[in-house]
Scaffold this motif. Structure first.
Motif, mmCIF file in Angstrom:
data_model
loop_
_atom_site.group_PDB
_atom_site.id
_atom_site.type_symbol
_atom_site.label_atom_id
_atom_site.label_comp_id
_atom_site.label_asym_id
_atom_site.label_seq_id
_atom_site.Cartn_x
_atom_site.Cartn_y
_atom_site.Cartn_z
ATOM 1 N N SER A 122 -23.884 -47.797 14.421
ATOM 2 C CA SER A 122 -25.143 -48.817 14.696
ATOM 3 C C SER A 122 -24.713 -50.189 13.782
ATOM 4 O O SER A 122 -24.072 -50.078 12.816
ATOM 5 C CB SER A 122 -26.634 -48.474 13.807
ATOM 6 N N THR A 174 -28.591 -52.364 16.796
ATOM 7 C CA THR A 174 -27.825 -52.233 17.835
ATOM 8 C C THR A 174 -27.049 -50.758 17.710
ATOM 9 O O THR A 174 -26.681 -50.418 16.598
ATOM 10 C CB THR A 174 -26.498 -53.136 18.449
ATOM 11 N N ALA A 203 -24.666 -47.818 19.334
ATOM 12 C CA ALA A 203 -23.547 -47.794 20.054
ATOM 13 C C ALA A 203 -22.903 -46.187 19.908
ATOM 14 O O ALA A 203 -23.132 -45.517 19.028
ATOM 15 C CB ALA A 203 -22.491 -48.600 19.527
ATOM 16 N N LEU A 238 -26.900 -47.392 26.605
ATOM 17 C CA LEU A 238 -25.650 -46.857 26.522
ATOM 18 C C LEU A 238 -25.705 -45.475 26.997
ATOM 19 O O LEU A 238 -24.624 -44.907 27.801
ATOM 20 C CB LEU A 238 -24.716 -46.627 25.227
ATOM 21 N N LEU A 273 -16.126 -47.768 23.537
ATOM 22 C CA LEU A 273 -17.179 -48.195 22.912
ATOM 23 C C LEU A 273 -18.079 -48.492 23.807
ATOM 24 O O LEU A 273 -18.034 -49.534 24.685
ATOM 25 C CB LEU A 273 -16.801 -49.347 21.863
ATOM 26 N N HIS A 312 -22.323 -49.947 23.956
ATOM 27 C CA HIS A 312 -23.163 -50.216 22.881
ATOM 28 C C HIS A 312 -24.469 -50.571 23.781
ATOM 29 O O HIS A 312 -24.446 -51.038 25.092
ATOM 30 C CB HIS A 312 -23.040 -51.512 22.155
ATOM 31 N N ASP A 313 -25.777 -50.553 23.241
ATOM 32 C CA ASP A 313 -26.852 -51.049 23.916
ATOM 33 C C ASP A 313 -26.790 -52.564 23.642
ATOM 34 O O ASP A 313 -26.572 -53.273 22.847
ATOM 35 C CB ASP A 313 -28.243 -50.630 22.984
ATOM 36 N N THR A 314 -27.048 -53.338 24.816
ATOM 37 C CA THR A 314 -27.344 -54.560 24.807
ATOM 38 C C THR A 314 -28.603 -55.119 24.994
ATOM 39 O O THR A 314 -29.609 -54.464 25.032
ATOM 40 C CB THR A 314 -26.269 -55.420 25.939
ATOM 41 N N ALA A 371 -19.427 -56.720 20.088
ATOM 42 C CA ALA A 371 -19.007 -55.125 20.233
ATOM 43 C C ALA A 371 -17.355 -55.173 20.245
ATOM 44 O O ALA A 371 -16.673 -54.466 19.848
ATOM 45 C CB ALA A 371 -19.508 -54.686 21.341
#
Length: 433
Positions: free
Chosen positions: A127, A136, A138, A167, A206, A208-210, A283
């Motif tokens: 995070s 965020t 990830a 994600l 990787l 990640h939440d966007t 990211a």
């Protein structure tokens, strides 16, 4: 809730179901009509007295499409541009100006929340905190036992009308997977978590939440001034937000909330693609900074909303040495006449069509390797316009003298990134990374 109940909840909010139910109502067909053009006197102004074909905006469609230049001003296809060097900087700067991404912050502190091994992969749950919004989250995946730096891939999750998830839509970190995600991976990804599958082949991946998805979603409890009622149980101590009915309610609410978000971003002087670009570049900074990653061999890719993010990130950030855009390629004309109704507000950069056609955003990365994967029966686009987009990108790479660095493939079937398409994508990454 039973799995079949969860499946029905997912299907209720599925964009694909919506499109199938409405496709017949938006089909282009012949239409009669007439108008008296004698009232127009300016010979230099084109007149559109009648529409031979219907469009999403009725008789205004042909007129709106006519506003697009045959060759946008910053298109590399313009005869005045003789080489990439003379063209690229001006086109990139104009695109960056219009995308108007928020300032990228310094590399944030990354917290490792958990480490474990699953599916033959070493997995890290990460995070970081951006200057705005909630942290965020990830997930990083790499082959178990890897001892040397590996190429890095930024896996970009899709939209799918499901902002509750980010994600989690393209990774799998345990056998205990939410039934909505099981169904989503089955229908859209051939039953695979594609980020896992490519990590196994020798990459550090990787995901990640966007912005507005997963950990970065808009929490209803944080909003005010919206009067269409509470739709989520978030924030209540006795509620389970992971219940399919609560997820369904949130996804429906957040879909309606998109136009609010987009208007607010425009009013702030930025765009949704710009916010995506900033968060995806952060990211990418994090991925490139890792000791187990070869920062000279970075790629990105994704389906649908992930394909959209690939267009902007790979087009505007030269660190992406290899890009795979899946299920998000067409022309601005297609969006004017046929398909804007089923596309997210996240697609649009105001005024950019005057300067570049949509495929040419991705074409800004020429001569870097670029793969576009399409589906012939994709409900989100018109096949002829997907073919036109392919022709545009072919022309761009051919003019640059690097036709071998671009490829597009067309698969039968609806909107998806299935096993066969994944195999081609993985081979492309292997070839160039």
């Amino acid at each position: 809730m039973k799995t079949d109940d969860a499946d029905r909840a997912q299907n209720d909010i599925s964009r694909r179901s919506f499109l199938k139910n409405t496709a017949g109502t938006v089909a282009i067909s012949l239409a009669g009509g007439y108008a008296d053009a004698s009232i127009f006197h300016a010979d230099s102004i084109p007149i559109f007295p009648m529409a031979a074909e219907k469009s999403l905006i009725g008789a205004y469609g042909p007129w709106a499409a006519s506003l697009l230049p045959s060759l946008p001003t910053h298109s590399f296809r313009q005869a005045k541009w003789k080489d990439v060097a003379g063209w690229h900087q001006g086109a990139l700067e104009k695109t960056q100006e219009l995308v108007s991404a928020p300032p990228k912050p310094a590399l944030p502190k990354v917290t490792v929340k958990k480490k474990y091994t699953y599916d033959g992969l070493e997995i890290e749950e990460l995070s970081w905190q951006l200057p705005y919004g909630r942290p965020t989250e990830a997930v990083l995946l790499k082959p178990a036992g890897a001892t040397k730096p590996l190429p890095g891939i930024l896996g970009l999750h899709d939209h799918a009308g499901m902002k509750y998830f980010g994600l989690r839509k393209i990774v799998k970190t345990s056998e205990d997977q939410h039934p909505i995600l099981v169904e989503h991976q089955k229908t859209d990804y051939g039953g695979k978590a594609w980020a896992n599958e490519i990590a196994k082949l020798g990459y550090v991946v990787l995901v990640h939440d966007t912005y507005a998805f997963g950990s970065r979603r808009v929490y209803y409890e944080d909003t005010k001034g919206l009067n269409w009622g509470a739709v989520s149980t978030e924030g209540k101590s006795d509620a389970d937000p992971e219940k399919p009915e609560n997820i369904q309610a949130y996804n429906a609410w957040s879909s309606e909330h998109e136009h609010v978000m987009s208007k607010s971003l425009f009013s702030a002087g930025t765009t949704w693609p710009g916010v995506f670009l900033t968060e995806d570049q952060v990211a990418l900074d994090i991925l490139a900074s890792r000791k187990d990653v070869d920062a000279k061999r970075l790629g990105c890719g994704g389906l649908s909303g992930g394909g959209l993010r690939t267009v902007y990130l790979a087009g505007l950030d030269p660190r992406i040495k290899c890009a795979v855009c899946v299920g998000f390629m067409t022309t601005w004309k297609d969006l004017i006449l046929n398909k804007s109704f089923n596309h997210t507000w996240m697609t649009y950069t105001p005024l950019l069509p005057k300067y570049l056609d949509f495929p040419e955003i991705l074409g800004l990365r020429v001569p870097l390797p670029t793969l576009v994967l399409n589906n012939n029966q994709d409900e989100l686009y018109t096949l002829s316009e997907m073919k036109d987009a392919d022709a545009i990108l072919k022309d761009v790479f051919k003019k640059a003298g690097v036709s071998d660095k671009y490829k597009a493939s067309f698969y039968d079937g609806p909107h998806k990134f299935d096993a066969d398409m994944q195999q081609e994508a993985f081979e492309w990454f292997k070839k160039w990374l």
